[in-house]
Design a protein around this motif. Structure first.
Motif, short mmCIF file in Angstrom:
data_model
loop_
_atom_site.label_atom_id
_atom_site.label_comp_id
_atom_site.label_asym_id
_atom_site.label_seq_id
_atom_site.Cartn_x
_atom_site.Cartn_y
_atom_site.Cartn_z
N CYS A 1 19.88 70.70 15.97
CA CYS A 1 20.33 71.66 14.97
C CYS A 1 20.29 71.10 13.56
CB CYS A 1 21.74 72.15 15.30
SG CYS A 1 23.07 71.00 14.87
N VAL A 2 20.03 69.80 13.42
CA VAL A 2 20.11 69.15 12.12
C VAL A 2 18.76 68.94 11.47
CG1 VAL A 2 20.75 66.99 10.94
CG2 VAL A 2 22.29 67.99 12.66
N TYR A 3 17.84 68.29 12.16
CA TYR A 3 16.74 67.61 11.47
C TYR A 3 15.51 68.47 11.18
CZ TYR A 3 19.56 63.51 12.23
OH TYR A 3 20.59 62.61 12.22
N THR A 4 15.05 69.27 12.12
CA THR A 4 13.79 69.98 11.91
C THR A 4 13.89 70.97 10.75
OG1 THR A 4 13.12 69.76 14.22
CG2 THR A 4 12.12 71.55 12.97
N THR A 5 14.88 71.84 10.78
CA THR A 5 14.98 72.87 9.74
C THR A 5 15.30 72.28 8.37
OG1 THR A 5 17.25 73.24 10.50
CG2 THR A 5 15.56 74.77 11.29
N LYS A 6 16.13 71.24 8.32
CA LYS A 6 16.50 70.68 7.02
C LYS A 6 15.38 69.86 6.41
CE LYS A 6 20.18 72.55 8.43
NZ LYS A 6 19.83 72.62 9.86
N THR A 7 14.61 69.18 7.26
CA THR A 7 13.40 68.52 6.74
C THR A 7 12.44 69.57 6.21
OG1 THR A 7 13.67 66.75 8.37
CG2 THR A 7 11.53 66.94 7.32
N GLY A 8 12.42 70.73 6.86
CA GLY A 8 11.59 71.84 6.37
C GLY A 8 12.01 72.33 5.00
N VAL A 9 13.32 72.46 4.78
CA VAL A 9 13.81 72.87 3.46
C VAL A 9 13.40 71.85 2.41
CG1 VAL A 9 15.87 73.32 2.09
CG2 VAL A 9 15.74 74.18 4.43
N TYR A 10 13.54 70.58 2.73
CA TYR A 10 13.14 69.51 1.81
C TYR A 10 11.65 69.63 1.47
CZ TYR A 10 11.99 64.79 0.21
OH TYR A 10 11.51 63.72 -0.52
N ALA A 11 10.82 69.83 2.49
CA ALA A 11 9.38 69.95 2.26
C ALA A 11 9.05 71.21 1.45
CB ALA A 11 8.63 69.97 3.59
N MET A 12 9.79 72.29 1.68
CA MET A 12 9.56 73.51 0.91
C MET A 12 9.84 73.27 -0.57
SD MET A 12 8.54 76.66 1.53
CE MET A 12 9.06 77.23 3.15
N PHE A 13 10.88 72.50 -0.87
CA PHE A 13 11.15 72.16 -2.27
C PHE A 13 10.02 71.32 -2.85
CE2 PHE A 13 12.63 68.67 -5.00
CZ PHE A 13 12.88 69.40 -6.15
N ARG A 14 9.51 70.36 -2.11
CA ARG A 14 8.42 69.52 -2.61
C ARG A 14 7.17 70.36 -2.87
NH1 ARG A 14 10.50 65.07 -4.85
NH2 ARG A 14 11.68 63.78 -3.38
#
Length: 604
Positions: free
Chosen positions: A225-238
């Motif tokens: 529940c933590v890592y996949t979606t939040k890494t996705g948000v980070y990548a979306m910002f980049r």
């Protein structure tokens, strides 16, 4: 010096290797120390630290520290340590925790990458390790794991395509190469938006999430529940550091869709999974708005959501661990027999709903405030359009907020209050209670002391200058959302209990993938079999002709129109043929030969 020369993913991946072969307790202890150490190191490592290297022959940056990656490192390490403790107490074996630590390590590699090639390298490894984490549990998790792997394989391929297109346009994989903010041109941004959209759960690309997260071990769900979606948000910002109109509105739509679908669920972890989509919607909306304050709010919500969502999965995980029941209609009244688990759930539910005094109220409030009549680039149509124009995104986030209150009132009501306790399970084990209460305490502390959270966020000075958390309008807004959610749930409780049959698009997509995949496999294998039969027939014919070429030459010549083939009974070379043709056939053959020769000369 060590902090600047060793990327955070290294100790965690080493811990994963140790956990795979060491005794269970030793492996979990090493994993806890590695992840907790990453949280501390991320706070202490200087901004601007970077490790340049060549990956596959290209210039890359393996480890780059700025305010965004630092914050991600802190929360990834912190919740990783809590999840390892919880996994040990929940009787997860060493191999499962090894897969989980591999997942954590590759996620850290992605968020600390200083270029697109390194990010996508760890992005793909993250998909592999998380799939192994799902598969480890066996049973139904194997099938959902295959669908998970397929979704992330497609999404990762699109991200890779966007990265390659970016390199073709800019000649570099580095973030901000040639002064370009985000992705260059029209194609790379589109590929990245859809590819990353798979990871963050864009509507229509989300089906893997509620399909997968309820199926593995309860401790595995905490990591997932933590890592996949939040890494996705980070990548979306980049990819979109200046925001984008349609990304903002997709975030708003996700907030409503996730909360709405959660209200229809009776499986506890499936309900929580839909709310990941809803809460990630607020983060995506903040990234899409693109202002400094909205981006800070989005990353604040990343930080806070990781805390309270992990807490909720841990609390509900204890209920499932102790009772063996996943359906909310089959339990009730558990607050009397599981008080620690109940308190932990209350802390998480209050935080995710945005109750004043909890961390969710702080970060969600920033995003909602920025969406409300403040940003020109998220206005669709006329500004004065009722419930639209400059208010549309704000309304979507408000409706999502009401749905969140309703969902967690529903979950808490059925699990902890509804009816008498028909079972008498034990409460959380000490090793489960400690990380749950610690994370719950952080949710409360960061809500009461928002300045502590602001100090971790990017652009701290801007947040402190432009946003005040506890104002009368903000508090009244939260109270109104809570009141609407409370009244709405009890007014609609009976209709909602009868509407659980309403399917998500995933039910159709899963069937299409299953039968479409089977049709594809059968089609490919049958086509290959047909090609094989033709090849065997051709080879067999060639062997027969080679064994008696005169016979087959005679038979072929005898079938030509206007040609009469005769074998010489006497005289001439053995095996030769006499060909007699008509005048018309002769003329045709000569003209055809001359035409072919002329065509060759002209082409050459």
């Amino acid at each position: 010096m060590v902090l600047e020369s060793v990327p955070p993913f290294v100790p965690v991946l080493v811990a994963a290797a140790v956990a795979a072969i060491a005794p269970r307790t030793v492996g979990h202890a090493v994993g806890f120390l590695a992840t907790a150490g990453v949280a501390v190191a991320s706070l202490l490592v200087p901004s601007g630290t970077h490790i340049p290297m060549r990956l596959f022959g290209f210039e890359t940056v393996l480890f780059a520290v700025d305010d965004f990656s630092r914050m991600m490192g802190v929360i990834f390490g912190l919740i990783g340590a809590a999840a390892v403790l919880y996994a040990h107490a929940s009787e997860a074996d060493g191999r499962m925790t090894a897969a989980a630590l591999g997942y954590v390590g590759t996620s850290l590699g992605a968020v600390f990458a200083g270029d697109w090639l390194t990010l996508v390298f760890f992005w793909e490894l993250m998909a592999v390790t998380s799939t192994l984490l799902v598969w480890h549990y066996g049973g139904a998790a194997v099938r959902t794991g295959f669908r998970y792997a397929l979704a992330h394989g497609i999404g990762g391929s699109l991200v890779l395509g966007g990265v390659v297109w970016q390199y073709a346009a800019e000649g570099s994989f580095l973030f901000g190469a040639n002064g370009t903010a985000g992705m260059a041109g029209p194609v790379a941004p589109a590929l990245m938006a859809v590819g990353i959209g798979v990871n963050v759960g864009f509507i229509g690309l989300h089906t893997w999430l509620p399909d997968t997260y309820p199926s593995p071990h309860v401790a595995a769900s905490v990591f997932l529940c933590v890592y996949t979606t939040k890494t996705g948000v980070y990548a979306m910002f980049r990819a979109f550091p200046e925001g984008h109109l349609w990304i903002a509105y997709m975030g708003g739509a996700m907030a409503v869709f996730g909360a709405s679908m959660a209200l229809l669920q009776e499986d506890m972890r499936r309900l929580l999974s839909y709310h990941i989509i809803s809460q990630v919607g607020y983060m995506i909306a903040g990234v899409g708005i693109g202002t400094t304050l909205a981006t800070a709010g989005a990353f604040g919500h990343v930080f806070n959501h990781i805390l309270y969502k992990a807490l909720l999965f841990m609390s509900i995980g204890v209920v499932i661990y102790r009772t063996g029941v996943e359906d909310i209609t089959e339990v009730g009244g558990l607050w009397r027999v599981m008080p620690v688990t109940f308190v932990s759930y209350l802390l998480g539910a209050a935080a995710i709903s945005g109750v004043p005094g909890f961390n969710g109220f702080v970060s969600k409030g920033i995003v909602i405030a920025e969406a409300h009549k403040s940003v020109e680039n998220v206005v669709i149509g006329s500004k004065s359009m009722p419930l639209g124009g400059e208010d549309l995104l704000w309304w979507l986030l408000i409706v999502g907020g009401v749905g969140t209150f309703m969902s967690f009132i529903k979950l808490g009501y059925y699990v902890f209050f509804h009816g008498p306790a028909t079972i008498d399970p034990d409460d959380a084990r000490v090793g489960q209670a400690v990380p749950m209460l610690a994370v719950g305490g952080l949710c409360l502390a960061l809500g009461l002391l928002p300045g502590t959270l602001f100090g971790i966020l990017p652009d701290t000075a801007t947040v402190l200058e432009k946003y005040a958390t506890y104002t009368v309008p903000h508090v009244l807004e939260a109270v109104a959302l809570g009141t609407a959610g409370f009244v709405g749930f009890f007014a609609l409780k009976t209709p909602l209990s009868k509407a659980t049959w309403i399917p998500d698009v995933g039910r159709v997509l899963n069937l299409l993938v299953f039968y479409g995949g089977r049709a594809l496999v059968v089609g490919v294998t049958e086509t290959w079999a047909a090609v094989d039969r033709v090849a065997v027939a051709v080879a067999g014919g060639a062997m027969r002709v080679g064994a008696d070429p005169q016979r087959y030459a005679y038979r072929a010549a005898d079938r030509l129109p206007g040609v009469k083939a005769e074998t010489r009974a006497n005289g001439g070379r053995p095996g030769t043929l006499d060909l007699r043709v008509s005048m018309g056939t002769s003329v045709f053959l000569v003209v055809a030969a001359l035409t072919a020769a002329l065509a060759v000369l002209l082409l050459v």
